[in-house]
Motif scaffolding. Structure first.
Motif, mmCIF file in Angstrom:
data_model
loop_
_atom_site.group_PDB
_atom_site.id
_atom_site.type_symbol
_atom_site.label_atom_id
_atom_site.label_comp_id
_atom_site.label_asym_id
_atom_site.label_seq_id
_atom_site.Cartn_x
_atom_site.Cartn_y
_atom_site.Cartn_z
ATOM 1 N N HIS A 1 30.680 -31.914 -61.564
ATOM 2 C CA HIS A 1 30.048 -33.231 -61.479
ATOM 3 C C HIS A 1 28.956 -33.367 -62.536
ATOM 4 O O HIS A 1 27.764 -33.523 -62.232
ATOM 5 C CB HIS A 1 29.478 -33.443 -60.073
ATOM 6 N N ARG A 2 29.356 -33.336 -63.767
ATOM 7 C CA ARG A 2 28.436 -33.587 -64.880
ATOM 8 C C ARG A 2 29.243 -34.064 -66.073
ATOM 9 O O ARG A 2 30.438 -33.806 -66.177
ATOM 10 C CB ARG A 2 27.639 -32.334 -65.241
ATOM 11 N N ASP A 3 28.547 -34.730 -66.970
ATOM 12 C CA ASP A 3 29.202 -35.303 -68.146
ATOM 13 C C ASP A 3 29.191 -34.299 -69.301
ATOM 14 O O ASP A 3 28.803 -34.621 -70.427
ATOM 15 C CB ASP A 3 28.488 -36.595 -68.554
ATOM 16 N N ALA A 4 29.566 -33.071 -69.025
ATOM 17 C CA ALA A 4 29.629 -32.026 -70.048
ATOM 18 C C ALA A 4 30.537 -30.919 -69.536
ATOM 19 O O ALA A 4 30.645 -30.692 -68.335
ATOM 20 C CB ALA A 4 28.224 -31.465 -70.345
ATOM 21 N N ALA A 5 31.177 -30.232 -70.475
ATOM 22 C CA ALA A 5 32.052 -29.131 -70.099
ATOM 23 C C ALA A 5 31.229 -27.946 -69.608
ATOM 24 O O ALA A 5 30.044 -27.797 -69.934
ATOM 25 C CB ALA A 5 32.917 -28.717 -71.286
ATOM 26 N N VAL A 6 31.876 -27.102 -68.820
ATOM 27 C CA VAL A 6 31.195 -25.941 -68.265
ATOM 28 C C VAL A 6 32.174 -24.786 -68.184
ATOM 29 O O VAL A 6 33.379 -24.976 -68.001
ATOM 30 C CB VAL A 6 30.614 -26.262 -66.862
ATOM 31 N N ARG A 7 31.657 -23.583 -68.361
ATOM 32 C CA ARG A 7 32.455 -22.369 -68.224
ATOM 33 C C ARG A 7 31.701 -21.414 -67.306
ATOM 34 O O ARG A 7 30.467 -21.317 -67.353
ATOM 35 C CB ARG A 7 32.690 -21.707 -69.582
ATOM 36 N N GLY A 8 32.447 -20.715 -66.447
ATOM 37 C CA GLY A 8 31.807 -19.756 -65.563
ATOM 38 C C GLY A 8 32.822 -19.103 -64.655
ATOM 39 O O GLY A 8 34.035 -19.164 -64.889
ATOM 40 N N LEU B 1 35.904 -26.031 -67.208
ATOM 41 C CA LEU B 1 36.112 -27.391 -66.706
ATOM 42 C C LEU B 1 35.513 -28.396 -67.672
ATOM 43 O O LEU B 1 34.394 -28.212 -68.177
ATOM 44 C CB LEU B 1 35.467 -27.559 -65.325
ATOM 45 N N GLY B 2 36.268 -29.463 -67.932
ATOM 46 C CA GLY B 2 35.762 -30.529 -68.779
ATOM 47 C C GLY B 2 34.800 -31.431 -68.016
ATOM 48 O O GLY B 2 34.558 -31.243 -66.814
ATOM 49 N N PRO B 3 34.214 -32.435 -68.671
ATOM 50 C CA PRO B 3 33.302 -33.370 -67.990
ATOM 51 C C PRO B 3 33.990 -34.050 -66.813
ATOM 52 O O PRO B 3 35.078 -34.608 -66.952
ATOM 53 C CB PRO B 3 32.944 -34.371 -69.093
ATOM 54 N N PHE B 4 33.374 -33.959 -65.651
ATOM 55 C CA PHE B 4 33.875 -34.569 -64.410
ATOM 56 C C PHE B 4 35.296 -34.121 -64.068
ATOM 57 O O PHE B 4 36.017 -34.831 -63.366
ATOM 58 C CB PHE B 4 33.819 -36.095 -64.492
ATOM 59 N N GLU B 5 35.700 -32.959 -64.546
ATOM 60 C CA GLU B 5 37.049 -32.487 -64.245
ATOM 61 C C GLU B 5 37.114 -31.964 -62.816
ATOM 62 O O GLU B 5 36.201 -31.288 -62.339
ATOM 63 C CB GLU B 5 37.476 -31.391 -65.213
ATOM 64 N N CYS B 6 38.216 -32.253 -62.172
ATOM 65 C CA CYS B 6 38.446 -31.805 -60.805
ATOM 66 C C CYS B 6 39.819 -31.145 -60.739
ATOM 67 O O CYS B 6 40.777 -31.605 -61.373
ATOM 68 C CB CYS B 6 38.373 -32.984 -59.837
ATOM 69 N N ARG B 7 39.914 -30.056 -59.946
ATOM 70 C CA ARG B 7 41.181 -29.365 -59.779
ATOM 71 C C ARG B 7 41.381 -29.051 -58.297
ATOM 72 O O ARG B 7 40.432 -28.712 -57.587
ATOM 73 C CB ARG B 7 41.231 -28.076 -60.602
#
Length: 852
Positions: free
Chosen positions: A746-753, A826-832
């Protein structure tokens, strides 16, 4: 309590003081204070200021009495000697005589005569000593109030006349000050009596109300019986100064489990209840939209096309909440049109009677809709508005005793000269005139019964957070007959609808009903004029001995057990409603607000704390992205990736998902409860509706995987910088044999973790979640690893995680998952939404892994 009001002022205020003798004015009630404030044309909070001055006046008397008890009763004698020396005996006599005459006090007897026929005021007869002492005591009180910067302007305004124009008055005031400064004080912190009397003034020089508060906090033991009156005065001030907002949603906070208690009295769910998915439809607006869509007039519920119901079922909905079913108030419709909306209908929550509205086809139309809806697997839901009725309801006409009201209007400035809003010739019903120009909150309306001539002023419905709902009348739940009548009405609704939504249910809990309508002394402020109806806890408990909602739940369990009870409740009452009161479902407004506001840490904390307290609470929540009191989902979340991720959470979290009218179509118009049609000819967003059909409907069809909390686990997601990243919400849920992993960035930026272990959750032994557990049962705290949460087979080295939202599948090694977690980008606001399956090598030998 009383006020120093001079004869001259009294003559100008003859209307306000018609029943009072000339002189000091008694203030026996808040109504009298309001009448005087109105007559004096004081600004807002004028009544509470006048009342505060009268209470400070009495407090000064009590402090002087305490000084007399401790140090002897000759203070007034010493003051008399000082004043005679300073003023001369004739000016001294004129001062006292004028003071007594102007304020209606007992004047001193004429002086004794000497043999030569001359008089000497100093030779007053012995029996006159008490009269003079009492007059001097009042003069000290008057001087103290007049010199107090917070009370002086009020005192001077009320004391205009001959006495305050006497040239000797200022000298007398100086002598009083000098004497008080020479007398011993009553407290160690004050070395003289003047300091004792002035202490509240120094603490709060600008506010008589705050001076009262200081006295109550610092001098409470000395106040005696005055303490209760001061508490009530503070209540009046709180009512007058409380902020009032336009009607709308009240304050929403995250649920809290503090003080929720150990008792677990959940109502049993029937099988269908767990998998219910509601969609709301404003009946009048929906009929108008369907008429436009199908090119023909659809006038009532029975005319709703089969295609529309089939479409709802196709979208995954098996519950239809029909807003505005009941017969609405003609008065509400007229009020809204008089206020400037010529097309307004009555509010859906201003209910005249629990009869299906004639314009919707009545009972016949409802039955036609019910039969067709059942063929599509859809249950119907109805509102029940328990805290108020329409101001022109059947009960207002026939049972006025069921409502909160009184014989006298609580505000003397109110006038009722507007139109008669009653549809019944037996009574007249009139709104307070200031409502129409929005210059007053108008907390009551006037009911006049023509046959008996009886007039009562009934309170409008009000939750204390906004302006009153001026097309309603507030029911009085301290009346046993009212409670029983409402319960009987609820049972009657349950006989027709398997799902009942209770509007503003939190206002009828004992705590909040007392807070709003019969506040404990010292705790008022929510609703104007209710402080004078304060009740001690013991008396309130006697008159409302049990929680109304517990009575409702128990009655329905016996008389309509296949009914799902859904409470709209805020104010940190969510857990109490389902865990103790036994409601099947309760609003979780924090879900919408936290997602809308980007409060990721707050949302994660809400879920984690619920798990630690009692996971079963989660499956009793009603989650939504919009409701009739809020902006639409399209306005709050847009129609893109952010909305779609939030919608996936809505479809996959435990509890009951509720979709708003027009949400699937991407409509931006918010339909007010008085809307008879939509005002924007919006057309459904084809891309969004297709996405709902292809991605969300399949998830809703598998609610058995998501609705419960028995296997729900909230996972930690550690970002590259280390530490739990609250913007990534990740959880696992499912059945014994099938699990799903949901992850949303839930953010407008990609994230890795990496996804790691689950947060701790309470386990209540053998008690099944969703069923009643033993009172006082102490839960164990347990945690799970990622592989345990996903129920992965340790004998299978490789697994594939397939994405129900169409994303690329992920290959995962069991040992790596067990030791280090699942690496994700995950990309911005990406959901899986990932479904784990054991992996096997592809038949073509290319080294690819596929799900077994």
């Amino acid at each position: 309590m009383s006020l120093f009001v001079s004869a001259a002022v009294r003559r100008r205020l003859a209307a306000a003081a018609a029943e009072q003798p000339a002189g000091k004015l008694d203030v026996p009630s808040f109504l009298e204070a309001r009448r005087l404030a109105e007559a004096l044309e004081l600004e807002q909070a004028g009544a509470s200021s006048l009342n505060a001055v009268s209470l400070l006046e009495e407090a000064l008397r009590q402090l002087l009495d305490e000084h007399r008890r401790r140090f002897g009763g000759d203070l007034e004698k010493r003051l008399a000697r000082r004043l005679r020396r300073a003023l001369g005996r004739f000016a001294y006599r004129r001062l006292l005589t004028s003071f007594a005459r102007d304020f209606g006090l007992r004047a001193p007897s004429p002086p004794a005569r000497r043999a030569a026929g001359k008089t000497s005021f100093s030779e007053t007869r012995e029996e006159d000593g008490a009269e003079v002492a009492e007059l001097l005591r009042e003069l000290v009180v008057f001087a103290c109030l007049r010199s107090n910067p917070a009370t002086g302007p009020v005192v001077n305004r009320l004391a205009e006349g001959r006495f305050v124009e006497l040239p000797e008055l200022e000298r007398a005031a100086a002598e009083i000050t000098s004497l008080l400064a020479a007398e011993p004080g009553l407290y160690e912190s004050e070395n003289n009596l003047l300091a004792t009397l002035e202490a509240p003034t120094l603490a709060a020089p600008d506010s008589p109300v705050e001076q009262l508060r200081w006295l109550r906090e610092r001098r409470r033991p000395a106040l005696g019986e005055l303490d209760d009156a001061i508490g009530a005065g503070l209540d009046l001030a709180a009512e007058e100064t409380a902020p009032r907002f336009p009607p709308g949603p009240g304050p929403v906070e995250a649920p809290s489990w503090a003080g929720a208690g150990a008792e677990r009295r959940y109502s049993d769910d029937r099988g269908w209840m767990r998998e219910l998915v509601l969609v709301a439809k404003n009946c009048l607006v929906w009929l108008e939209q369907l008429s436009r869509e199908h090119g023909r007039e659809l006038a009532g519920l029975g005319d709703i096309p089969d295609e529309a119901l089939a479409q709802l079922a196709e979208r995954g909905f098996n519950g239809l909440w029909l807003i505005g079913l009941w017969e609405r108030s003609p008065a509400s419709r007229r009020i809204k049109r008089l206020c400037g909306n010529p097309e307004a209908e009555a509010s859906a929550y201003s209910v005249r009677g629990y009869r299906i509205a004639r314009r919707l086809g009545g009972d016949e139309g409802l039955e036609k809709l019910r039969q067709r809806a059942e063929r599509h697997g859809i249950r119907l839901a109805a509102d029940m508005v328990p805290n108020h009725t329409a101001l022109d309801s059947d009960w207002v006409v026939e049972h006025p005793e069921r409502f909160i009201g009184q014989a006298d209007c609580p505000f003397p400035a109110y006038t009722f000269e507007g139109p008669d809003l009653s549809p019944d010739p037996r009574v007249t019903l009139q709104l307070e005139d200031h409502y129409f120009d929005r210059t007053d909150a108008a907390v009551v309306f006037r009911r006049h019964e023509l046959a008996s001539g009886e007039t009562r002023f009934l309170y409008h419905g009000n939750d204390g957070t906004s302006m009153p709902w001026n097309d309603t009348a507030q029911l009085d739940y301290l009346q046993p007959a009212t409670r029983e009548a409402v319960i009987e009405q609820i049972v009657a609704v349950a006989e027709r609808f398997p799902v009942i939504r209770f509007d503003a249910a939190m206002t009828l809990t004992r705590h909040h009903f007392q807070r709003l309508w019969y506040p404990r002394p010292g705790e008022a402020g929510a609703i104007p004029s209710r402080a004078e109806h304060a009740l001690a806890s013991e008396e309130f408990d006697r008159r409302m001995p049990a929680e109304f909602w517990r009575e409702v739940v128990d009655r329905l369990a016996a008389e309509a057990p296949d009914t799902l009870l859904l409470a709209e409740a805020f104010w940190l009452m969510e857990g109490y409603f389902v865990r103790t009161l036994g409601m099947h479902r309760v609003y979780n407004s924090a879900f919408m607000h936290m997602l809308r506001d980007g409060d990721n840490a707050g949302l994660r904390k809400l879920i984690a704390e619920a798990l630690a307290f009692d996971p079963a609470v989660l499956e009793r929540f009603v989650n939504f992205l919009s409701n009739p009191d809020e902006a639409t989902a399209a306005e709050q979340f847009g129609r893109g990736a952010r909305y779609r991720g939030a919608c996936v959470l809505l479809a996959t979290l435990p509890g009951l998902p509720m979709f708003a009218h027009g949400q699937v179509e991407g409509f931006a118009e918010r339909y007010g409860m008085e809307y008879g049609r939509s005002y924007h000819a919006e057309v459904p967003d084809p891309e969004l509706t297709a996405w709902h059909r292809e991605r969300i409907a399949p998830l809703l069809a598998r609610r058995e995987l998501f609705a419960g909390a028995e296997r729900f686990q909230l996972l930690d997601f550690a970002g590259e910088g280390g530490g739990v990243d609250p913007a990534v919400l990740a959880y696992v849920n499912g059945t014994a044999g099938e699990r799903r992993l949901v992850v949303f960035n839930h953010r407008d930026a990609a994230v890795r973790g990496r996804l790691g272990d689950a947060v701790p959750r309470a386990e209540f032994g053998a008690a099944q979640f969703g069923a009643a557990g033993a009172a006082g049962e102490t839960p164990l705290v347990a945690s799970a690893t990622l592989v345990e949460a996903l129920a992965l087979d340790p004998t299978r080295a490789r697994h594939v995680l397939e994405d129900a939202l169409g994303g690329e599948p992920l290959a995962a090694d069991y040992r790596e998952l067990a030791e280090t977690g699942l690496e994700l980008e995950l990309g911005p606001f990406e959901c899986r939404v990932l479904a784990p399956r054991p992996a096997v090598a592809a038949a073509d030998g290319a080294g690819q892994l596929t799900a077994e």
